[in-house]
Design a protein around this motif. Sequence first.
Motif, PDB file in Angstrom:
ATOM      1  N   ALA A  68       0.840  -1.202   0.000  1.00 34.20           N
ATOM      2  CA  ALA A  68       0.000   0.000   0.000  1.00 34.20           C
ATOM      3  C   ALA A  68       0.872   1.249   0.000  1.00 34.20           C
ATOM      4  CB  ALA A  68      -0.914   0.004   1.214  1.00 34.20           C
ATOM      5  N   THR A  69       0.449   2.258  -0.727  1.00 33.95           N
ATOM      6  CA  THR A  69       1.159   3.532  -0.739  1.00 33.95           C
ATOM      7  C   THR A  69       0.732   4.370   0.454  1.00 33.95           C
ATOM      8  OG1 THR A  69      -0.528   4.696  -2.017  1.00 33.95           O
ATOM      9  CG2 THR A  69       1.162   3.482  -3.262  1.00 33.95           C
ATOM     10  N   PRO A  70       1.532   5.384   0.832  1.00 34.56           N
ATOM     11  CA  PRO A  70       1.091   6.285   1.898  1.00 34.56           C
ATOM     12  C   PRO A  70      -0.267   6.918   1.606  1.00 34.56           C
ATOM     13  CG  PRO A  70       3.429   6.588   1.515  1.00 34.56           C
ATOM     14  CD  PRO A  70       2.931   5.666   0.435  1.00 34.56           C
ATOM     15  N   LEU A  71      -0.520   7.283   0.357  1.00 35.95           N
ATOM     16  CA  LEU A  71      -1.801   7.880   0.012  1.00 35.95           C
ATOM     17  C   LEU A  71      -2.943   6.917   0.311  1.00 35.95           C
ATOM     18  CD1 LEU A  71      -3.474  10.163  -1.242  1.00 35.95           C
ATOM     19  CD2 LEU A  71      -3.058   9.116  -3.484  1.00 35.95           C
ATOM     20  N   GLU A  72      -2.785   5.644  -0.070  1.00 38.41           N
ATOM     21  CA  GLU A  72      -3.823   4.650   0.193  1.00 38.41           C
ATOM     22  C   GLU A  72      -4.035   4.472   1.697  1.00 38.41           C
ATOM     23  OE1 GLU A  72      -3.252   1.856  -3.789  1.00 38.41           O
ATOM     24  OE2 GLU A  72      -1.997   1.536  -2.014  1.00 38.41           O
ATOM     25  N   ALA A  73      -2.950   4.475   2.452  1.00 42.42           N
ATOM     26  CA  ALA A  73      -3.074   4.326   3.903  1.00 42.42           C
ATOM     27  C   ALA A  73      -3.800   5.517   4.510  1.00 42.42           C
ATOM     28  CB  ALA A  73      -1.693   4.172   4.526  1.00 42.42           C
ATOM     29  N   LEU A  74      -3.485   6.720   4.063  1.00 42.82           N
ATOM     30  CA  LEU A  74      -4.124   7.915   4.611  1.00 42.82           C
ATOM     31  C   LEU A  74      -5.590   8.006   4.210  1.00 42.82           C
ATOM     32  CD1 LEU A  74      -1.159  10.361   4.046  1.00 42.82           C
ATOM     33  CD2 LEU A  74      -2.115   9.735   6.273  1.00 42.82           C
TER      34      LEU A  74
ATOM     35  N   ASP B 299       2.394  14.149   1.232  1.00 38.79           N
ATOM     36  CA  ASP B 299       3.692  14.539   0.659  1.00 38.79           C
ATOM     37  C   ASP B 299       4.838  14.145   1.584  1.00 38.79           C
ATOM     38  OD1 ASP B 299       2.416  15.609  -1.550  1.00 38.79           O
ATOM     39  OD2 ASP B 299       2.542  17.687  -0.845  1.00 38.79           O
ATOM     40  N   PHE B 300       4.678  14.399   2.891  1.00 40.97           N
ATOM     41  CA  PHE B 300       5.726  14.011   3.837  1.00 40.97           C
ATOM     42  C   PHE B 300       5.903  12.499   3.866  1.00 40.97           C
ATOM     43  CE2 PHE B 300       6.876  12.383   8.017  1.00 40.97           C
ATOM     44  CZ  PHE B 300       8.135  12.944   8.155  1.00 40.97           C
ATOM     45  N   ALA B 301       4.792  11.755   3.899  1.00 37.99           N
ATOM     46  CA  ALA B 301       4.880  10.291   3.967  1.00 37.99           C
ATOM     47  C   ALA B 301       5.535   9.728   2.712  1.00 37.99           C
ATOM     48  CB  ALA B 301       3.492   9.698   4.179  1.00 37.99           C
ATOM     49  N   ASP B 302       5.277  10.325   1.550  1.00 36.00           N
ATOM     50  CA  ASP B 302       5.956   9.903   0.326  1.00 36.00           C
ATOM     51  C   ASP B 302       7.455  10.123   0.446  1.00 36.00           C
ATOM     52  OD1 ASP B 302       3.715   9.005  -1.056  1.00 36.00           O
ATOM     53  OD2 ASP B 302       3.349  10.936  -2.023  1.00 36.00           O
ATOM     54  N   TRP B 303       7.843  11.273   0.988  1.00 34.92           N
ATOM     55  CA  TRP B 303       9.276  11.528   1.189  1.00 34.92           C
ATOM     56  C   TRP B 303       9.872  10.501   2.143  1.00 34.92           C
ATOM     57  CZ3 TRP B 303      11.997  12.267   5.665  1.00 34.92           C
ATOM     58  CH2 TRP B 303      13.349  12.589   5.519  1.00 34.92           C
ATOM     59  N   LEU B 304       9.159  10.193   3.230  1.00 33.27           N
ATOM     60  CA  LEU B 304       9.689   9.258   4.218  1.00 33.27           C
ATOM     61  C   LEU B 304       9.839   7.860   3.618  1.00 33.27           C
ATOM     62  CD1 LEU B 304      10.632   8.908   7.099  1.00 33.27           C
ATOM     63  CD2 LEU B 304       8.251   8.557   7.806  1.00 33.27           C
ATOM     64  N   ARG B 305       8.904   7.462   2.777  1.00 35.80           N
ATOM     65  CA  ARG B 305       9.013   6.161   2.111  1.00 35.80           C
ATOM     66  C   ARG B 305      10.256   6.123   1.221  1.00 35.80           C
ATOM     67  NH1 ARG B 305       4.714   2.204   0.298  1.00 35.80           N
ATOM     68  NH2 ARG B 305       5.416   1.192  -1.614  1.00 35.80           N
TER      69      ARG B 305
END
Length: 417
Positions: free
Chosen positions: A87-93, A111-117
Amino acid sequence: MHRYGDEVAAVARPLVDEGDFDVLLDRIGDARVVMIGEASHGTHEFYTWRSALTRRLIAERDFSFVAVEGDWPDCQRVDAAVRGSAATPLEALLGYERWPTWMWANEEVADFADWLRSHNATRTEKAGFHGLDVYSMWESLREVILWLREHDPEAADHAVDAYQCLAAYSEDPQSYAWATKFLKASCADEVVRMLIELRGRELAVWQNAEVVAGAEHYYRAMVAGGASSWNVRDRHMEATLARLLDHYGEGSKAVVWAHNTHVGDANATDQAELGEVTIGSLARERFGAGQVVLIGLGSHRGSVIAGRSWGAGMTELPVPPGRPGSLEDILHATAPPRALFVFPPPAERPDLLIDAVPHRAIGVVYRPEHERLGNYVPSVLGDRYDAFLWFDETRALRPLHPLHVDTHEFETYPTGV
């Protein structure tokens, strides 16, 4: 010239880009905990600049995880995503369903979670994303039962007992809370037995059990009134933070994202007079003031995402100029449009940092037309925080979905923080 004008000019630093955080990183030094606040749960600038500082702390100072004023099960899905799950951060959120969804399900956090991934993809030691809050009682209880059925079926009895006791209230915390007050009903014994059984187990299940216990205590405290429910919640969040630091091990460091009313030291506000504690004041006591850096945020005017009543649909609302004599009014008159304040030692502090001034707090429930009747916390700024980020004009953050979710949660004071 405003009476505070010269002293603000002496300590305010223009905030243009992430490089301007160098002086703040020097102040943070080897601190183990950095708490970064927000004056509302719905402001774009608060989320983006908090993320910018956090990126530097993780990338340059090896901070181990971000812990937010959010629910443990929801944030665990984000944690899995930033560690590289399918799952992507977007899907999780987008899976956040409890009101107020916009508080974490927004483009700024995505955006932050994408950077952290992406950051974690290059590292063996992954930086995590965790929830500190207490509200997810039934979801956490279901997670406990599912884990036990898979890993230790023989130990599931206490969790099932707790679930059966709480099931009578149809996942309505108000029904449970009022039953404890007027009918003298309680599931506390069943919940405590479950918690004793699970303490020391794998972090995910142990923490879900702690959430159930904390929530059960919180809802009983809510109907009693006073400061007790606030304190149950903040003590739970601070204890969760300590548990996470223990889990990550020696040398671990944490960034906390929460409202100013949780991050700031209660002893520098009227919260102390009300008998309230905060995660900021508790962390200073547990780890020592030198190991904890508290950072407040504020703005003068603009727009914000909030609800006009508890459980109402989100909407973009105006934020009027700060009331006369408030911190927001003072900084509007004296500070750059975007500024960073790193507070000097006590002996060198100007009057603005030692005078008690009203400081605005906007919750998830907000009624701009009533703001001057409330929404301000008397604060000794230099004691409440170690640093402050200032934005003269701000705009509403960008929710991922305009989903209205019914809620049965109680309001908290200040409204919905």
